[in-house]
Design an enzyme around this catalytic site. Structure first.
Site, mmCIF file in Angstrom:
data_model
loop_
_atom_site.group_PDB
_atom_site.id
_atom_site.type_symbol
_atom_site.label_atom_id
_atom_site.label_comp_id
_atom_site.label_asym_id
_atom_site.label_seq_id
_atom_site.Cartn_x
_atom_site.Cartn_y
_atom_site.Cartn_z
ATOM 1 N N ASP A 8 31.036 45.653 40.647
ATOM 2 C CA ASP A 8 32.066 44.630 40.461
ATOM 3 C C ASP A 8 33.269 45.114 41.270
ATOM 4 O O ASP A 8 34.006 46.000 40.839
ATOM 5 C CB ASP A 8 32.391 44.530 38.959
ATOM 6 C CG ASP A 8 33.632 43.686 38.686
ATOM 7 O OD1 ASP A 8 34.137 43.041 39.612
ATOM 8 O OD2 ASP A 8 34.075 43.689 37.518
ATOM 9 N N GLU A 169 30.630 36.387 40.197
ATOM 10 C CA GLU A 169 31.005 37.206 39.033
ATOM 11 C C GLU A 169 30.632 36.537 37.708
ATOM 12 O O GLU A 169 30.047 37.182 36.834
ATOM 13 C CB GLU A 169 32.500 37.522 39.074
ATOM 14 C CG GLU A 169 32.821 38.566 40.123
ATOM 15 C CD GLU A 169 34.271 38.572 40.559
ATOM 16 O OE1 GLU A 169 35.097 37.901 39.904
ATOM 17 O OE2 GLU A 169 34.580 39.236 41.557
ATOM 18 N N ASP A 191 36.571 33.673 33.384
ATOM 19 C CA ASP A 191 36.819 34.990 33.985
ATOM 20 C C ASP A 191 38.214 35.037 34.601
ATOM 21 O O ASP A 191 38.450 34.473 35.667
ATOM 22 C CB ASP A 191 35.738 35.242 35.048
ATOM 23 C CG ASP A 191 35.857 36.617 35.676
ATOM 24 O OD1 ASP A 191 36.821 37.342 35.365
ATOM 25 O OD2 ASP A 191 34.986 36.966 36.489
#
Ligand code: AMP
Length: 593
Positions: A8, A169, A191
Site C-alpha cells: 500500500d 485500494e 477510504d
C-alpha cells in the site's frame, strides 16, 4: 514462483504485507514498526534517509525532505496548483510537463522518489521473509487515471520489483475484508487517507468481488484538514506577533506536525492544545506559541471539506444506481474523525459502519492476499475491477466519442469504426481521451497519434477501426486500423506517465546502485531501533520514574546517556553494548517487580 508482496503505497504512510502460512501478514520493520512514513530525505553527504529516519530530518531539512509525493505521480504541472502549495520542496516543470522535484542541483521524478520508498519496503519484506521478493501487487486510489497508474508501475520497476498487478485500494480492502467468506452482500469501501478520498461500491458473493461503482476526490485528504488548522493558528499568531510562521520553513514544519497531532486529538476530545515553545526569537527574546483549538471551531473551518466528502458519496450513490442501508467499511486514517463517520452514516442511511479492520493495514493485507493468489498459494478468489474513467477519442467536431465507459469491468477490449470527415484524406489524427465530459477539450489527452497511409476516398468512405484494450491493471493500449489497406498503428499509452523506457531503465540502475548495502542497512536499522528505545524509555521514565528506586534510576539514566552518545556518533558496537545493558537492567527490574 518466488514471493509476491502486497504494497500500500500511501500518500502519508506505506505498508507492506506478505502472504505466508495461508494468510496475509503485515511486515514489521526491524524496529517493530508496521507502517512507514512515505518520506525520503536527501542528506548533505549524498545519502538518503527513508521512512521514519526521513521523518526525523523533516524539521531540520524541510526543503530536501519529500513527502506526499503520491500527489504528484503522473501529474502535469498545470494539474497540481493546490498540491504544490502544501509542500515545502520545490516542484518544477512547464505547465504541460510532468512535474519533477528539485533537490539542490538535481531533479527527481515522482517515480524515482516513490521507487526509493518501494525499495525500502522490499528490503524490509526480504528481511522479514528471509528470502528474496520476486514481485509486488501495488495499490492505487480507484480514482487514479491512466498516467497515475502507469507512473506507479514505473516506480515499482525502478525499485527493482516486477509489478504483477496494480489494484485499486478499495478493492484491496474488500479483498482483505472478504477473508471471512461471509454471505453475499453489497458494501461501500470508504477510504479516506492523507491525500485522497476514495469510494467504491462492491458486490461480494462467495469468493467473487465485483466493483459496481467507484468515485473519489484526488484533491481531498487528511492533509487538507491539517492545512486549515495551520492557517487559523498561523493567522492568529501573525495578528498578535507580526510574524508569519508560513514563511519560515522550520517553524512551519513544527506547526504542521503540531496541527496534525491536534487534529488526531480532536477525534477523541473537545479541545486540543497546540504548544510550540521557542517558535521564534525577536528583540525581546524567545516567543512561544500556545493555542487552544476546539472541535467546534475545527469543524466550522473545515465545513466545505465535509461538504466535499458528502458530495463524493452522493455521486457514488448516483453512479451505482442507488445505495441504501449498505455496510460501510472504513479505511484510511482520516475515517477516525467522528464527523466523517457521522457523514458516512447520514449519506448512506446506515448505522452499519465496519471498523473491525485496522484502517491503516487493510489495503496492504488485501494486496498481499492477491499476491497469494498470484504466487499460487490461494484459490477461489476472483477479482473483478473496473475502469475508473471513461475513455474515447476526439471526433471531428471537437466532441468526445466514448469507447469504454466508466465502471466497465476489466480487462476489456472494445472496437469502434470511424471514418474520415474530409475528401481524400490520407491520414487521421487520433486523440485518445480520458474523462466524463462530452467536450474533448475538457477531458485529458492520454496520447496523440496519426494513422497514415489511408487510400484517397470521399469523406465518410474509409473505415477506420479503433480498438481500446485495457488490461487488468487499468492500463490502456490503443490500436487504429484502416480496414481497406490493413495498415495499423498501435500505441500503449506509455510515456503516459512521462517516462520513456530508456529513462526508466537508467533510473532503475541508479536506484539499485545507490541502495544501501546490507551491512549499511543493518546499521541503519539498529540505529533506528536504538532511537525508538531511547524515546520509549525517556517517556516511560518521565511517567513512571518515581516508582523506581533512586539507585536504579541513576543506573538507567547513565546507560541511556551512553546510548544517546553512541547513536549520535553512530558507533555501532557501543549501541549494541548499551542496548544489551538496558535489556539486562529491564530483566532485573522485571524480576524485582
Ligand atoms: P493514511 O493515508 O490512510 O495513512 O491516512 C493518514 C491520514 O489519517 C493523515 O492525514 C492522518 O493525520 C490521519 N489520521 C490518522 N489518525 C487520525 C485520527 N485519529 N483522527 C483524524 N485523522 C487521523
Amino acid at each position: 514462483m518466488g514471493k509476491v508482496i502486497g504494497i500500500d503505497l500511501g500518500t502519508t504512510n506505506s505498508v507492506v504485507a506478505a502472504f505466508t502460512g495461508r494468510r496475509p501478514s503485515v511486515v514489521e520493520s526491524f524496529a517493530g514498526e508496521r507502517t512507514m512514513p512515505s518520506m525520503v530525505s536527501f542528506l548533505e553527504d549524498g545519502k538518503r534517509a527513508i521512512g521514519h529516519a526521513a521523518m526525523k530530518c523533516q524539521v531540520t531539512n524541510p526543503e530536501h525532505t519529500i513527502y506526499s509525493i503520491k500527489r504528484f505521480m503522473g501529474r502535469r504541472h498545470s494539474e497540481v496548483d493546490r498540491e504544490e502549495k502544501l509542500v515545502p520542496y520545490e516542484v518544477v516543470g512547464k505547465p504541460q510537463e510532468f512535474v519533477q522535484v528539485r533537490i539542490g542541483k538535481k531533479l527527481y521524478t515522482p517515480q524515482q522518489v516513490s521507487a526509493l520508498i518501494l525499495q525500502e519496503l522490499k528490503a524490509q519484506a526480504e528481511g522479514f521473509l528471509g528470502e528474496p521478493v520476486d514481485g509486488a501487487v501495488i495499490t492505487v486510489p480507484a480514482y487514479f487515471n491512466d498516467a497515475q497508474r502507469q507512473a506507479t508501475k514505473d516506480a515499482g520497476e525502478i525499485a527493482g520489483l516486477q509489478v504483477k498487478r496494480i489494484i485499486n485500494e478499495p478493492t484491496a480492502a474488500a479483498l482483505a475484508y472478504g477473508l471471512d467468506g461471509q454471505e453475499s452482500r453489497r458494501i461501500v469501501i470508504f477510504d479516506f487517507g492523507g491525500g485522497t478520498f476514495d469510494l467504491s461500491a462492491l458486490e461480494i458473493r462467495g469468493g467473487d468481488f465485483k466493483v459496481i461503482g467507484v468515485h473519489g476526490n484526488t484533491h481531498l485528504g487528511g492533509d487538507d484538514f491539517d492545512q486549515r488548522i495551520i492557517d487559523i493558528v498561523a493567522d492568529d499568531y501573525a495578528r498578535n506577533h507580526r510574524f508569519d510562521i508560513r514563511e519560515h520553513p522550520m517553524a512551519l514544519q513544527r506547526l504542521k506536525q503540531a496541527a496534525q497531532h491536534a487534529k488526531v486529538e480532536l477525534s477523541q476530545r473537545e479541545v486540543a492544545n497546540i504548544s510550540l515553545p521557542f517558535i521564534t526569537v525577536d528583540g525581546n527574546g524567545p516567543k512561544h506559541l500556545d493555542y487552544n483549538l476546539t472541535k467546534e471551531r475545527f469543524e466550522a473551518v473545515c465545513s466545505d471539506l465535509f461538504d466535499d466528502t458528502r458530495k463524493a458519496c452522493q455521486e457514488l450513490i448516483w453512479e451505482a444506481g442507488g445505495l441504501k442501508d449498505v455496510e460501510v467499511v472504513l479505511v484510511g486514517g482520516s475515517t477516525r474523525m467522528p464527523k466523517i463517520q457521522e457523514i458516512a452514516c447520514e449519506v448512506f442511511k446506515t448505522d452499519r459502519l465496519n471498523k473491525s479492520l485496522n484502517p491503516d493495514e487493510v489495503v496492504a493485507l488485501g494486496a498481499a492476499k492477491l499476491g497469494g493468489v498470484i504466487q499460487g498459494d490461494l484459490h477461489n478468489v476472483n477479482l473483478m475491477d473496473v475502469v475508473s474513467h471513461s475513455m474515447g477519442v476526439e471526433t471531428a467536431g471537437g466532441g468526445m466519442s466514448k469507447i469504454v465507459a466508466k465502471n466497465t469491468p476489466i480487462p476489456t477490449s472494445v472496437r469502434r469504426v470511424y471514418s474520415t470527415p474530409s475528401n481524400n484524406q490520407t491520414s487521421v489524427p487520433i486523440n485518445v481521451l480520458e474523462g466524463e465530459s462530452k467536450e474533448a477539450k475538457e477531458n485529458r489527452t492520454l496520447g496523440l497519434f496519426q494513422l497514415k497511409g489511408i487510400r484517397r476516398a470521399p469523406a465518410g468512405v474509409p473505415q477506420i477501426e479503433v480498438e481500446f484494450a485495457i488490461d487488468a491493471d487499468g492500463i490502456l493500449q490503443v490500436k487504429a486500423t484502416d480496414k481497406d489497406t490493413g495498415k495499423s498503428q498501435e500505441i500503449v499509452i506509455q510515456g503516459g506517465s512521462g517516462l520513456e523506457r530508456g529513462a526508466k531503465e537508467r533510473m532503475r540502475r541508479d536506484t539499485q546502485e545507490q541502495a544501501p548495502k546490507q551491512p549499511e542497512r543493518a546499521a541503519g536499522d539498529l540505529r533506528q531501533h536504538a532511537e525508538k528505545v531511547l524515546d520509549d524509555m525517556k517517556d516511560w521514565l518521565e511517567h513512571n520514574g518515581e516508582m523506581m528506586a533512586q539507585r536504579k534510576r541513576i543506573e538507567l539514566g547513565t546507560v541511556l546517556t551512553k546510548l544517546q552518545k553512541a547513536v549520535a556518533k553512530n558507533n555501532e558496537s557501543a549501541i549494541r553494548t548499551n542496548l544489551k545493558k538496558l535489556d539486562e537492567l529491564a530483566k532485573v527490574h522485571k524480576k524485582a517487580g
